[in-house]
Design a protein around this motif. Structure first.
Motif, mmCIF file in Angstrom:
data_model
loop_
_atom_site.group_PDB
_atom_site.id
_atom_site.type_symbol
_atom_site.label_atom_id
_atom_site.label_comp_id
_atom_site.label_asym_id
_atom_site.label_seq_id
_atom_site.Cartn_x
_atom_site.Cartn_y
_atom_site.Cartn_z
ATOM 1 N N THR A 139 27.811 37.330 61.121
ATOM 2 C CA THR A 139 27.303 37.255 59.759
ATOM 3 C C THR A 139 27.064 38.639 59.189
ATOM 4 O OG1 THR A 139 25.602 36.262 58.350
ATOM 5 C CG2 THR A 139 24.873 37.126 60.474
ATOM 6 N N SER A 140 27.236 38.740 57.875
ATOM 7 C CA SER A 140 26.824 39.934 57.158
ATOM 8 C C SER A 140 25.491 39.702 56.458
ATOM 9 C CB SER A 140 27.900 40.340 56.135
ATOM 10 O OG SER A 140 28.203 39.254 55.275
ATOM 11 N N GLY A 141 24.897 38.526 56.689
ATOM 12 C CA GLY A 141 23.592 38.238 56.089
ATOM 13 C C GLY A 141 23.254 36.769 56.044
ATOM 14 N N ASP A 142 23.807 36.041 55.060
ATOM 15 C CA ASP A 142 23.341 34.682 54.796
ATOM 16 C C ASP A 142 23.921 33.622 55.721
ATOM 17 O OD1 ASP A 142 21.631 35.366 52.706
ATOM 18 O OD2 ASP A 142 23.260 35.343 51.243
ATOM 19 N N ASN A 256 33.888 37.286 52.287
ATOM 20 C CA ASN A 256 34.767 36.753 53.332
ATOM 21 C C ASN A 256 35.783 35.749 52.793
ATOM 22 O OD1 ASN A 256 35.478 37.097 55.990
ATOM 23 N ND2 ASN A 256 33.976 35.680 56.821
ATOM 24 N N PHE A 257 35.839 35.597 51.483
ATOM 25 C CA PHE A 257 36.850 34.824 50.768
ATOM 26 C C PHE A 257 36.717 33.307 50.930
ATOM 27 C CE2 PHE A 257 41.306 33.753 49.486
ATOM 28 C CZ PHE A 257 41.291 34.395 48.262
ATOM 29 N N GLY A 258 35.741 32.839 51.737
ATOM 30 C CA GLY A 258 35.612 31.401 51.939
ATOM 31 C C GLY A 258 35.133 30.671 50.701
ATOM 32 N N ASN A 259 34.232 31.293 49.926
ATOM 33 C CA ASN A 259 33.662 30.624 48.769
ATOM 34 C C ASN A 259 34.722 30.372 47.697
ATOM 35 O OD1 ASN A 259 31.861 29.556 46.943
ATOM 36 N ND2 ASN A 259 30.552 31.351 46.814
ATOM 37 N N VAL A 260 35.412 31.403 47.287
ATOM 38 C CA VAL A 260 36.424 31.223 46.246
ATOM 39 C C VAL A 260 37.618 30.429 46.773
ATOM 40 C CG1 VAL A 260 37.702 33.376 46.637
ATOM 41 C CG2 VAL A 260 37.565 32.407 44.337
ATOM 42 N N LEU A 261 37.911 30.531 48.062
ATOM 43 C CA LEU A 261 38.998 29.733 48.633
ATOM 44 C C LEU A 261 38.722 28.238 48.468
ATOM 45 C CD1 LEU A 261 41.621 29.742 50.584
ATOM 46 C CD2 LEU A 261 39.963 29.027 52.288
ATOM 47 N N ALA A 262 37.459 27.837 48.621
ATOM 48 C CA ALA A 262 37.116 26.420 48.468
ATOM 49 C C ALA A 262 37.431 25.937 47.060
ATOM 50 C CB ALA A 262 35.638 26.210 48.797
ATOM 51 N N GLY A 263 37.089 26.741 46.047
ATOM 52 C CA GLY A 263 37.405 26.348 44.679
ATOM 53 C C GLY A 263 38.886 26.285 44.423
ATOM 54 N N ASN A 281 31.776 43.729 45.620
ATOM 55 C CA ASN A 281 30.919 44.903 45.498
ATOM 56 C C ASN A 281 31.776 46.149 45.748
ATOM 57 O OD1 ASN A 281 31.224 44.993 48.301
ATOM 58 N ND2 ASN A 281 29.050 44.775 48.761
ATOM 59 N N GLN A 282 31.170 47.253 46.191
ATOM 60 C CA GLN A 282 31.948 48.477 46.377
ATOM 61 C C GLN A 282 32.923 48.399 47.554
ATOM 62 O OE1 GLN A 282 28.640 51.126 46.626
ATOM 63 N NE2 GLN A 282 28.430 50.977 48.848
ATOM 64 N N LEU A 304 23.888 47.471 48.403
ATOM 65 C CA LEU A 304 22.742 46.657 47.966
ATOM 66 C C LEU A 304 23.064 45.169 48.019
ATOM 67 C CD1 LEU A 304 21.542 48.748 44.876
ATOM 68 C CD2 LEU A 304 20.529 48.677 47.173
ATOM 69 N N ALA A 305 24.337 44.823 48.188
ATOM 70 C CA ALA A 305 24.765 43.424 48.315
ATOM 71 C C ALA A 305 25.373 43.239 49.704
ATOM 72 C CB ALA A 305 25.786 43.082 47.229
ATOM 73 N N PRO A 306 24.532 43.216 50.757
ATOM 74 C CA PRO A 306 25.040 43.342 52.135
ATOM 75 C C PRO A 306 25.910 42.189 52.607
ATOM 76 C CG PRO A 306 22.689 42.818 52.136
ATOM 77 C CD PRO A 306 23.056 43.146 50.715
ATOM 78 N N SER A 307 25.733 41.000 52.051
ATOM 79 C CA SER A 307 26.560 39.876 52.509
ATOM 80 C C SER A 307 28.019 40.043 52.131
ATOM 81 C CB SER A 307 26.023 38.563 51.926
ATOM 82 O OG SER A 307 24.738 38.283 52.429
ATOM 83 N N MET A 308 28.316 40.998 51.250
ATOM 84 C CA MET A 308 29.687 41.262 50.816
ATOM 85 C C MET A 308 30.246 42.539 51.437
ATOM 86 S SD MET A 308 28.809 40.235 46.907
ATOM 87 C CE MET A 308 30.341 40.686 46.107
ATOM 88 N N ASP A 309 29.536 43.104 52.411
ATOM 89 C CA ASP A 309 30.005 44.333 53.056
ATOM 90 C C ASP A 309 31.027 44.003 54.134
ATOM 91 O OD1 ASP A 309 28.345 45.728 51.403
ATOM 92 O OD2 ASP A 309 26.800 46.108 52.906
#
Length: 453
Positions: A139-142, A256-263, A281-282, A304-309
């Motif tokens: 995990t990167s966070g959540d 990790n591309f899973g969220n948008v992949l679902a849509g 993020n960056q 500052l958005a660690p789940s997207m690192d």
């Protein structure tokens, strides 16, 4: 319904076996052999359904090896833990901008939608098969906290979560390492999320190890994650105003591309979602992919958005497989090239369906402040990234992926207000229990050997 590997070198499995297996033995990811297609009549029938019932109607098409009454009960149990009775409410900010709030689950992040369900599916499998299961995730966070809270204290299970030490928010770490549950192991890795994910894939490639411990993946490489997340896209689409539904763009903070992949997968099933904006993020590998066609790894910069690192997006392989016509040989070629060189150049992408934006760390606090001053609404740092470049041509539905209460330092510095949640306040009083390990498959293997059920 059968499920096949994106790399095409392992036999198809039923739903429960594919969920239990997680990563396919050939290194690929499971996807449905065929995708169901929804008609306008189907969508009209779905529109009045509450969230749990809509989830049942959707998942019963895939989980065909689970008795419908049992599946309905598992789903109903999974969404009783959400604090808002609407489960995924839409908040209208102005005529062109709305927010889909996905943080009303027990760990205050969108991962709860899939991981409460997955935890209950694992519990059902342990009970019906009389077997234990050891769940492994990075995990990167959540994801880690949501996975842990989906399996807290469930008999016959143990969960091992790898996360980059010092690179999650303090409250994200506390959600993983302060549960007090005997079946939970928070493994702080000396390295980045990508290092943790690479070690995880090495462990799953060890067929003797994964068989001996009945190892299952809880990352978004598990197909149940993607299927469960399809449902909130469907739920949201059906609750958009009829006049703007067909032109609304879904704006998705993505690592990790899973969220948008679902849509996007739901769109492939015939649900006429107009388009998706991939908000990074960056650490912007996906932004570079969708703007230039170049999928190339660079160094991960803590943000500052660690789940997207994240640089290596594990669900990209599913997108690749479906977008090139289910050509497993081509998938193997692309993934091997990417593994060897750290990059791959693509010639064609559906630019009508996908666009992308990038948000630097310097922009995040100012976006949080701007949204707060304009709407009186507080967004977390990941959701802030989605506001960086909203469309001027069509309505936007921003997916709010986490509660701002999980990132108080950033919110306070941006607007001078401390967001709080009672569940997080309680964690501050509990002792932290984590296990420090090197980002090395051997060290992690030895730890699991000593603690697996």
């Amino acid at each position: 319904m059968r499920f096949v590997s994106t790399r095409g070198q392992t036999p198809p499995l039923g739903f429960s076996d594919a969920v239990a297996t997680g990563l396919a033995p050939d290194g690929g990811l499971y996807l449905p052999e065929t995708l169901p297609q929804f008609s306008a009549a189907d969508l009209a029938r779905f529109e009045p359904l509450p969230y749990a019932e809509l989830c049942f109607e959707f998942l019963k098409l895939f989980a065909t090896d689970i008795e419908p009454s049992v599946l309905r009960a598992i789903i109903a149990k999974s969404y009783t833990t959400f604090s808002d009775p609407r489960i995924a409410p839409i908040i209208k900010l102005d005529e062109r901008t709305s927010v889909l709030e996905l943080f009303h689950g027990p760990t205050l992040a969108f991962k709860d939608f899939a991981l409460q369900l997955l935890g209950n599916l694992y519990e059902h499998q342990c009970a019906t098969r009389g077997q234990t299961i050891n769940v492994l995730g990075a995990t990167s966070g959540d994801t880690g906290s949501a996975a842990i809270h989906g399996l807290l204290g469930k008999p016959g299970t143990a969960i091992f979560i790898l996360y980059p030490d010092g690179r999650t928010s303090p409250l994200q770490e506390r959600q993983m390492a302060c549960t007090g549950a005997d079946n939970v192991y928070a493994l702080a890795i000396d390295g980045s999320f990508d290092d943790a994910q690479a070690a995880l894939k090495d462990l799953f490639a060890d067929q003797d190890f994964r068989t001996r411990h009945r190892l299952s993946a809880v990352n978004s490489i598990n197909l149940a994650r993607v299927l469960a997340q399809c449902v909130y896209y469907l739920y949201a689409y059906l609750r958009l105003p009829a006049a703007t539904r067909a032109e609304t763009e879904f704006v998705v903070p993505t690592g990790n591309f899973g969220n948008v992949l679902a849509g996007w997968t739901l769109q492939k099933m015939g649900v006429p979602i107009h388009s998706f904006k991939v908000a990074t993020n960056q650490n912007d590998i996906l932004y570079r992919l969708f703007t230039t066609g170049d999928y190339r790894v660079s160094a991960v910069a803590p943000s500052l958005a660690p789940s997207m690192d994240i640089q290596v997006s594990s669900n990209f392989e599913r997108f690749l497989y479906l977008s090139i016509g289910r050509d497993s040989a081509k998938v193997r070629e692309v993934m091997e090239t990417f593994k060897k060189t750290g990059g791959y150049k693509f010639e064609n992408f559906d630019r009508d369906t996908f666009s992308a934006s990038r948000c630097s760390d310097a922009q995040i606090p100012s976006i949080i402040k701007d949204v707060y001053q304009k709407y009186g609404y507080v967004v977390d740092p990941h959701t802030a990234c989605a506001f960086a470049d909203l469309s001027k041509d069509r309505p936007s539905l921003v997916l709010a992926t986490a509660s701002p209460a999980k990132f108080p330092d950033t919110i306070i510095s941006a607007i001078g207000v401390e967001p709080k949640d009672p569940s997080l306040e309680a964690l501050k009083q509990r002792p932290l229990k984590k296990h420090l390990l090197k980002a090395d498959a051997g060290a992690i293997r030895a730890f699991i050997d000593a603690n697996a059920v």
